[in-house]
Write a protein that holds these residues in place. Structure first.
Motif, PDB file in Angstrom:
ATOM      1  N   LEU A   1       0.896  -1.165  -0.006  1.00  0.00           N
ATOM      2  CA  LEU A   1       0.034   0.106   0.019  1.00  0.00           C
ATOM      3  C   LEU A   1       0.856   1.166   0.050  1.00  0.00           C
ATOM      4  CD1 LEU A   1      -2.923  -1.035   2.516  1.00  0.00           C
ATOM      5  CD2 LEU A   1      -2.958  -0.582   0.026  1.00  0.00           C
ATOM      6  N   THR A   2       1.851   1.308   0.829  1.00  0.00           N
ATOM      7  CA  THR A   2       2.655   2.645   0.935  1.00  0.00           C
ATOM      8  C   THR A   2       3.483   2.695  -0.491  1.00  0.00           C
ATOM      9  OG1 THR A   2       4.432   1.325   2.267  1.00  0.00           O
ATOM     10  CG2 THR A   2       2.772   2.519   3.292  1.00  0.00           C
ATOM     11  N   GLY A   3       4.110   1.597  -0.968  1.00  0.00           N
ATOM     12  CA  GLY A   3       4.689   1.551  -2.432  1.00  0.00           C
ATOM     13  C   GLY A   3       3.898   2.161  -3.381  1.00  0.00           C
ATOM     14  N   ASN A   4       2.523   1.786  -3.494  1.00  0.00           N
ATOM     15  CA  ASN A   4       1.474   2.349  -4.464  1.00  0.00           C
ATOM     16  C   ASN A   4       1.368   3.626  -3.904  1.00  0.00           C
ATOM     17  OD1 ASN A   4       1.470  -0.112  -5.722  1.00  0.00           O
ATOM     18  ND2 ASN A   4      -0.400  -0.844  -4.615  1.00  0.00           N
ATOM     19  N   LEU A   5       1.084   4.208  -2.884  1.00  0.00           N
ATOM     20  CA  LEU A   5       0.827   5.516  -2.524  1.00  0.00           C
ATOM     21  C   LEU A   5       2.100   6.546  -2.864  1.00  0.00           C
ATOM     22  CD1 LEU A   5      -1.162   5.080   0.823  1.00  0.00           C
ATOM     23  CD2 LEU A   5      -2.008   5.824  -1.255  1.00  0.00           C
ATOM     24  N   SER A   6       3.245   6.019  -2.606  1.00  0.00           N
ATOM     25  CA  SER A   6       4.366   6.959  -2.700  1.00  0.00           C
ATOM     26  C   SER A   6       4.671   7.023  -4.393  1.00  0.00           C
ATOM     27  CB  SER A   6       5.513   6.417  -2.081  1.00  0.00           C
ATOM     28  OG  SER A   6       5.995   4.865  -2.394  1.00  0.00           O
ATOM     29  N   GLY A   7       4.201   5.808  -5.055  1.00  0.00           N
ATOM     30  CA  GLY A   7       4.400   5.914  -6.451  1.00  0.00           C
ATOM     31  C   GLY A   7       3.327   6.995  -7.185  1.00  0.00           C
ATOM     32  N   LEU A   8       2.218   6.890  -6.502  1.00  0.00           N
ATOM     33  CA  LEU A   8       0.973   7.884  -6.982  1.00  0.00           C
ATOM     34  C   LEU A   8       1.450   9.208  -6.494  1.00  0.00           C
ATOM     35  CD1 LEU A   8      -1.814   8.543  -8.008  1.00  0.00           C
ATOM     36  CD2 LEU A   8      -2.576   8.175  -5.561  1.00  0.00           C
ATOM     37  N   ALA A   9       2.049   9.437  -5.347  1.00  0.00           N
ATOM     38  CA  ALA A   9       2.481  10.835  -5.168  1.00  0.00           C
ATOM     39  C   ALA A   9       3.605  11.397  -5.946  1.00  0.00           C
ATOM     40  CB  ALA A   9       3.081  10.869  -3.528  1.00  0.00           C
ATOM     41  N   ARG A  10       4.612  10.546  -6.235  1.00  0.00           N
ATOM     42  CA  ARG A  10       5.573  10.773  -7.385  1.00  0.00           C
ATOM     43  C   ARG A  10       4.976  11.389  -8.787  1.00  0.00           C
ATOM     44  NH1 ARG A  10       8.676   6.776  -4.556  1.00  0.00           N
ATOM     45  NH2 ARG A  10       7.947   5.197  -6.236  1.00  0.00           N
ATOM     46  N   ALA A  11       4.026  10.197  -9.152  1.00  0.00           N
ATOM     47  CA  ALA A  11       3.161  10.771 -10.408  1.00  0.00           C
ATOM     48  C   ALA A  11       2.588  11.956 -10.481  1.00  0.00           C
ATOM     49  CB  ALA A  11       2.301   9.591 -10.692  1.00  0.00           C
ATOM     50  N   LEU A  12       1.994  12.234  -9.310  1.00  0.00           N
ATOM     51  CA  LEU A  12       1.166  13.454  -9.281  1.00  0.00           C
ATOM     52  C   LEU A  12       2.184  14.604  -9.122  1.00  0.00           C
ATOM     53  CD1 LEU A  12      -1.806  12.553  -6.737  1.00  0.00           C
ATOM     54  CD2 LEU A  12      -2.002  12.894  -9.140  1.00  0.00           C
ATOM     55  N   ASP A  13       3.283  14.720  -8.514  1.00  0.00           N
ATOM     56  CA  ASP A  13       4.086  15.574  -8.610  1.00  0.00           C
ATOM     57  C   ASP A  13       4.780  15.957  -9.681  1.00  0.00           C
ATOM     58  OD1 ASP A  13       5.732  17.439  -6.893  1.00  0.00           O
ATOM     59  OD2 ASP A  13       7.562  16.107  -7.131  1.00  0.00           O
ATOM     60  N   ALA A  14       4.951  14.910 -10.497  1.00  0.00           N
ATOM     61  CA  ALA A  14       5.672  14.904 -11.975  1.00  0.00           C
ATOM     62  C   ALA A  14       4.518  15.753 -12.754  1.00  0.00           C
ATOM     63  CB  ALA A  14       5.980  13.512 -12.494  1.00  0.00           C
ATOM     64  N   VAL A  15       3.452  15.417 -12.601  1.00  0.00           N
ATOM     65  CA  VAL A  15       2.251  16.168 -13.428  1.00  0.00           C
ATOM     66  C   VAL A  15       2.274  17.573 -13.083  1.00  0.00           C
ATOM     67  CG1 VAL A  15      -0.255  16.185 -13.809  1.00  0.00           C
ATOM     68  CG2 VAL A  15       0.843  14.092 -13.761  1.00  0.00           C
ATOM     69  N   LYS A  16       2.518  17.791 -11.873  1.00  0.00           N
ATOM     70  CA  LYS A  16       2.279  18.988 -11.231  1.00  0.00           C
ATOM     71  C   LYS A  16       3.410  19.859 -11.882  1.00  0.00           C
ATOM     72  CE  LYS A  16       2.715  21.839  -7.230  1.00  0.00           C
ATOM     73  NZ  LYS A  16       3.136  21.965  -5.756  1.00  0.00           N
ATOM     74  N   THR A  17       4.844  19.424 -11.722  1.00  0.00           N
ATOM     75  CA  THR A  17       6.180  20.027 -12.328  1.00  0.00           C
ATOM     76  C   THR A  17       5.802  20.072 -13.695  1.00  0.00           C
ATOM     77  OG1 THR A  17       7.226  18.776 -10.464  1.00  0.00           O
ATOM     78  CG2 THR A  17       8.320  19.547 -12.174  1.00  0.00           C
ATOM     79  N   LYS A  18       5.512  19.242 -14.388  1.00  0.00           N
ATOM     80  CA  LYS A  18       5.186  19.426 -15.823  1.00  0.00           C
ATOM     81  C   LYS A  18       4.257  20.516 -16.303  1.00  0.00           C
ATOM     82  CE  LYS A  18       4.092  16.957 -20.186  1.00  0.00           C
ATOM     83  NZ  LYS A  18       3.440  15.967 -20.861  1.00  0.00           N
ATOM     84  N   MET A  19       3.233  20.577 -15.588  1.00  0.00           N
ATOM     85  CA  MET A  19       2.176  21.682 -15.851  1.00  0.00           C
ATOM     86  C   MET A  19       2.750  22.962 -15.412  1.00  0.00           C
ATOM     87  SD  MET A  19      -1.074  19.816 -14.736  1.00  0.00           S
ATOM     88  CE  MET A  19      -2.351  20.742 -15.284  1.00  0.00           C
ATOM     89  N   GLU A  20       3.382  23.164 -14.251  1.00  0.00           N
ATOM     90  CA  GLU A  20       4.185  24.404 -13.912  1.00  0.00           C
ATOM     91  C   GLU A  20       5.063  24.877 -14.933  1.00  0.00           C
ATOM     92  OE1 GLU A  20       5.994  23.517  -9.998  1.00  0.00           O
ATOM     93  OE2 GLU A  20       4.038  24.138  -8.836  1.00  0.00           O
ATOM     94  N   GLY A  21       5.734  23.727 -15.544  1.00  0.00           N
ATOM     95  CA  GLY A  21       6.837  24.147 -16.619  1.00  0.00           C
ATOM     96  C   GLY A  21       6.225  24.908 -17.808  1.00  0.00           C
ATOM     97  N   GLU A  22       4.910  24.459 -18.092  1.00  0.00           N
ATOM     98  CA  GLU A  22       4.093  24.873 -19.230  1.00  0.00           C
ATOM     99  C   GLU A  22       3.606  26.164 -18.828  1.00  0.00           C
ATOM    100  OE1 GLU A  22       1.596  21.658 -20.716  1.00  0.00           O
ATOM    101  OE2 GLU A  22       3.429  20.516 -21.071  1.00  0.00           O
ATOM    102  N   GLY A  23       3.420  26.737 -17.508  1.00  0.00           N
ATOM    103  CA  GLY A  23       2.878  27.672 -17.206  1.00  0.00           C
ATOM    104  C   GLY A  23       1.083  27.550 -16.856  1.00  0.00           C
ATOM    105  N   GLU A  24       0.798  26.536 -16.886  1.00  0.00           N
ATOM    106  CA  GLU A  24      -0.697  26.392 -16.541  1.00  0.00           C
ATOM    107  C   GLU A  24      -0.888  26.184 -15.369  1.00  0.00           C
ATOM    108  OE1 GLU A  24      -2.185  22.907 -18.745  1.00  0.00           O
ATOM    109  OE2 GLU A  24      -0.752  23.273 -20.404  1.00  0.00           O
ATOM    110  N   VAL A  25      -0.249  26.036 -14.253  1.00  0.00           N
ATOM    111  CA  VAL A  25      -0.521  26.188 -12.667  1.00  0.00           C
ATOM    112  C   VAL A  25      -0.113  27.480 -12.220  1.00  0.00           C
ATOM    113  CG1 VAL A  25      -0.168  25.264 -10.557  1.00  0.00           C
ATOM    114  CG2 VAL A  25      -0.335  23.684 -12.426  1.00  0.00           C
ATOM    115  N   ALA A  26      -1.168  28.158 -11.401  1.00  0.00           N
ATOM    116  CA  ALA A  26      -0.986  29.410 -10.813  1.00  0.00           C
ATOM    117  C   ALA A  26      -0.491  29.166  -9.514  1.00  0.00           C
ATOM    118  CB  ALA A  26      -2.330  30.114 -10.831  1.00  0.00           C
TER     119      ALA A  26
END
Length: 172
Positions: free
Chosen positions: A147-172
């Motif tokens: 469970l913790t392995g899946n949750l940490s993987g999900l957290a990394r994936a969400l962080d990567a999406v957020k970072t990518k969106m920040e890089g594209e200027g879509e997140v305020a």
């Protein structure tokens, strides 16, 4: 002919044995004939520490106790010297685990005959499979790890999406 007192004692013993079997989730029947007193003492200690009750049983009385139950299939294995190890409610696999380990270390002097788990009769292969399963704490640890392995993987994936969106200027 057995006296009424002896017959009453045997009937009481069979009733107690049947009650123990009915209340238990798992147990193992084994041939203790080839082990020394020192080995038997060591085995009893290991079983006691694992919360397993151990007693030598007469085959005929055990056959009477299991007659008409789901465990009646064990009757054909009840020959020679027999002992019964019944797991406590804390760890229903404890008897299988301790006896399997003991059998592996006894160099053929010790024989597991049959066993049961949740009312189902098991052969030696089934007992060996149960004996290799981790205990309750081990299973919970594996579950939490997954469970913790899946949750940490999900957290990394969400962080990567957020970072990518920040890089594209879509997140305020």
């Amino acid at each position: 002919m057995a006296s009424e007192k002896i017959l009453a004692q045997k009937q009481s013993y069979v009733a107690d044995l049947k009650a123990k079997l009915d209340a238990s989730q798992g147990g193992v029947v084994f041939n203790y004939g080839g082990i020394t007193v020192a080995e038997d003492t060591k085995l009893r200690k290991e079983l006691r520490e694992a919360g397993v009750s151990y007693e030598v049983v007469k085959n005929t009385l055990l056959k009477i106790a299991i007659k008409g139950t789901d465990l009646e299939g064990m009757s054909d294995k009840l020959e020679g010297t027999s002992a019964l190890a019944i797991s406590g409610s804390e760890d229903p696999l404890a008897a299988a685990r301790v006896l399997h380990k003991f059998a592996e270390n006894s160099k053929g002097k010790f024989e597991i005959k049959t066993g049961y788990m949740d009312g189902e009769v098991l052969d030696i292969t089934g007992i060996q499979k149960l004996a290799t399963l981790p205990n309750r704490e081990g299973l919970l640890s594996m579950l939490l790890s997954a469970l913790t392995g899946n949750l940490s993987g999900l957290a990394r994936a969400l962080d990567a999406v957020k970072t990518k969106m920040e890089g594209e200027g879509e997140v305020a």
